[in-house]
Scaffold this motif. Structure first.
Motif: not given
Length: 301
Positions: A159, A231-232, A285-290, A292-293
């Protein structure tokens, strides 16, 4: 009194078909988990967890030991198991393969956190304080498939427009974050990947992962380190069910699991002994964000 008994009998008559229906549809609930090379031992160790699920749901529950996440994902994708205990990476990989599963619950830490953070750390007396200062330095990383020891850090650097292979003078591969930190303590590298789920990441407190381990072993003191990047929040691995599982089965499972730590702590400890905070409803949402990361694409058939 007779009227009350009549009402109770009527309610039981009306609800009995619905009560039986989803249980009939499910039949036997098959729960998959990673058993490694000693499945008989692991099945025996998880008996209290299996029994508590069977008692709470009033359906037979069978354990399905798998030797690898790949085997477990295949079993859930093909319907051989309806429920699986997965790592975060395994779940988002399976979700992108088949779109046939959903996270139901996730365990929490002693501080009731839902995940951990991947870190890049350097010595406080060293020259590196930022990623910009890390160019042409030596980096120690964990295994190639390790989310906390390599993949999350590499995704974070991507990123920032950083290609680790060309950015660092040398990348030293180690078995895990503890070994990467030991290399940093020994002066063999300038930075190391690590992880922590503690509120104060660089501490020997409960949940600090390799920092606490190495501090206890006398290898290094967390006070000699500084965080270069973090990381997030990376969610802990979820307990995952197939989307085609009846909704009443899902809601009954959710209730049984979120109550388990308080109702039967030994059953909870059997399945999540490293994360003592109990289950909470999963946050998709936490897993979707991961995903995407990590830039994981969905498979297109």
């Amino acid at each position: 009194m007779r009227r009350a008994l009549a009402w109770i009998a009527l309610l039981l008559t009306l609800t009995a078909p619905a009560f039986a229906s989803w249980r009939d549809d499910v039949g036997t609930l098959r729960v998959g988990f990673i058993a490694g090379d000693n499945p008989n031992y692991e099945v025996a160790r998880l008996e209290k967890f299996r029994w508590q699920l069977q008692y709470a749901l009033a359906v037979p529950v069978e354990l399905f030991p798998a030797r690898s996440y790949e085997a477990l994902m295949e079993a859930q994708a093909t319907g051989r198991v309806q429920y699986a205990v997965l790592s975060s990476l395994a779940y988002i990989t399976l979700d992108r393969r088949c779109d046939c599963v959903e996270p139901l619950v996730q365990p929490t830490s002693a501080d009731h956190l839902r995940g951990f953070r991947a870190l890049l750390v350097a010595r406080t007396d060293g020259p590196v304080s930022t990623l910009a200062e890390a160019r042409n330095m030596r980096l120690a990383v964990g295994g190639k498939d390790s989310l906390s020891g390599r993949r999350a850090a590499y995704a974070g650097m991507a990123k920032e427009g950083i290609d680790p292979a060309s950015y660092f003078l040398r990348i030293v591969e180690t078995p895990d974050s503890a070994a990467a930190l030991a290399a940093l303590a020994a002066g063999e590298v300038d930075l190391a990947t690590a992880w922590s789920m503690a509120s104060d990441p660089l501490s020997p407190s409960i949940g600090s992962g390799p920092f606490g381990q190495l501090a206890g072993d006398g290898v290094l003191s967390p006070s000699t380190l500084k965080i270069v990047w973090q990381s997030d929040l990376i969610p802990f691995g979820p307990h995952v069910v197939r989307k085609d599982l009846p909704e009443m089965a899902k809601s009954s499972l959710l209730q049984a699991l979120t109550e388990m730590r308080n109702v039967q702590p030994e059953a909870y400890d059997a399945i999540e002994r490293g994360l003592p905070g109990g289950f909470v409803a999963a946050d998709p949402a936490l897993y979707r964000q991961l995903a995407e990361t990590l830039n994981l694409p969905r498979r297109r058939d």
